[in-house]
Write a protein that holds these residues in place. Sequence first.
Motif, PDB file in Angstrom:
ATOM      1  N   HIS A  88       0.828  -1.196   0.000  1.00  0.00           N
ATOM      2  CA  HIS A  88       0.000   0.000   0.000  1.00  0.00           C
ATOM      3  C   HIS A  88       0.864   1.248   0.000  1.00  0.00           C
ATOM      4  O   HIS A  88       2.032   1.239   0.423  1.00  0.00           O
ATOM      5  CB  HIS A  88      -0.946   0.016   1.203  1.00  0.00           C
ATOM      6  CG  HIS A  88      -0.271   0.060   2.546  1.00  0.00           C
ATOM      7  ND1 HIS A  88       0.217   1.230   3.101  1.00  0.00           N
ATOM      8  CD2 HIS A  88       0.001  -0.915   3.456  1.00  0.00           C
ATOM      9  CE1 HIS A  88       0.741   0.975   4.284  1.00  0.00           C
ATOM     10  NE2 HIS A  88       0.640  -0.325   4.523  1.00  0.00           N
ATOM     11  N   VAL A  92      -3.969   3.913  -1.121  1.00  0.00           N
ATOM     12  CA  VAL A  92      -4.554   2.727  -1.746  1.00  0.00           C
ATOM     13  C   VAL A  92      -3.792   1.486  -1.318  1.00  0.00           C
ATOM     14  O   VAL A  92      -2.554   1.499  -1.209  1.00  0.00           O
ATOM     15  CB  VAL A  92      -4.527   2.851  -3.286  1.00  0.00           C
ATOM     16  CG1 VAL A  92      -5.109   1.607  -3.938  1.00  0.00           C
ATOM     17  CG2 VAL A  92      -5.300   4.090  -3.750  1.00  0.00           C
ATOM     18  N   GLY A 198      -9.095   1.542  -0.033  1.00  0.00           N
ATOM     19  CA  GLY A 198      -8.493   2.841   0.228  1.00  0.00           C
ATOM     20  C   GLY A 198      -9.094   3.551   1.413  1.00  0.00           C
ATOM     21  O   GLY A 198      -9.844   2.970   2.204  1.00  0.00           O
TER      22      GLY A 198
END
Length: 352
Positions: A88, A92, A198
């Motif tokens: 990540h 996101v 997200g």
Amino acid sequence: MRDPVSPLYGANLSIAAFLKQPPEWKSSVLGALCFSADTAESRMLAGMETPCMTIPMQRLDAGDSICEVWHGSGLLTQGQCGAIHYRHDDDVLFGVMAVDETAFTASTDKTPLQQATEAAYRQVFALLDNLHYPYLFRFWNYIADINAHSFGLERYRQFNLGRQDAFLAHGRDVVGNVPAACALGSAQGPLTIAFLAGRVAPLAIENPRQVSAYQYPQQYGPRSPTFSRASLVRLGQDEVLFVSGTASIVGHETLHPADVVAQTRETLANIAAVLEQANQQASQPGFNLAGLYYKVYVRHAADLVPIRTELERAVGAVPHAIYLQADVCRQDLLVEIEATAGHPFFMPGKRD
């Protein structure tokens, strides 16, 4: 045409090209969805640090393999939690997992596939809660023998039971604000799931030509599928649209069950209707068929030419599309198409 650039830079590369990329390029990769009928290629991917989903599907249009690559921005963090490999950035998270359903034993009320699905989704929700990425954008689900029957129930319907059980167990919505998704059948392999999540809430998009999947009547199984027709995600000044797996369904019924050209045309009409709804919600409307990046799942390889011809007729001579042989969630569906807008093909060594 809509400018496709977004924070989620994408690339479609062969697996061989993906493996040859330099370390600095790979360090920007959140994850990849890889499709290959070559077991040797799949084994090479297994040793990578990058989270890679590997599905034994034959590419029909050109070449034997394809990797759909998702890029992050800034410093990426990676890890493993249970069966999930993830990476990540600040906004996101991409994750992938493979779960062997043979590790589960049938009980009086749950099949092995149902248990494997529930366990997988519970792991996803727990990871997102722990890392504070609460909003799911998109799921990709691949299930061996999706149309086969076992324990008195079609396997896709078993999958839907397990998926919804996990959503409910974690207090997640099962109607309305649910992520985009697809569920396709492969000839073999474990239950394999990839996902994007997200820190901003996506906007679920539905299709006025279709009953929402989560409201299908019980003739399609004891639990409805848990997904929206599309998901619109706003990341900073950019928007990304994830169009779920879409087929020749109007209302809740399959149309043109024996006509692959008519099914393709109806599928594209459904995608166009989704785009119209998305444009009503987008800050800068402009999503259109020609600006999408397509993944086309073809049940029978012999149908590739008429499907591709129909897609080219609708969107232009050279659509951004790859074609894969796969089983579709209903036995009478011959083609399923998913799409993404808002991320271009990423050229190795170049970030715009």
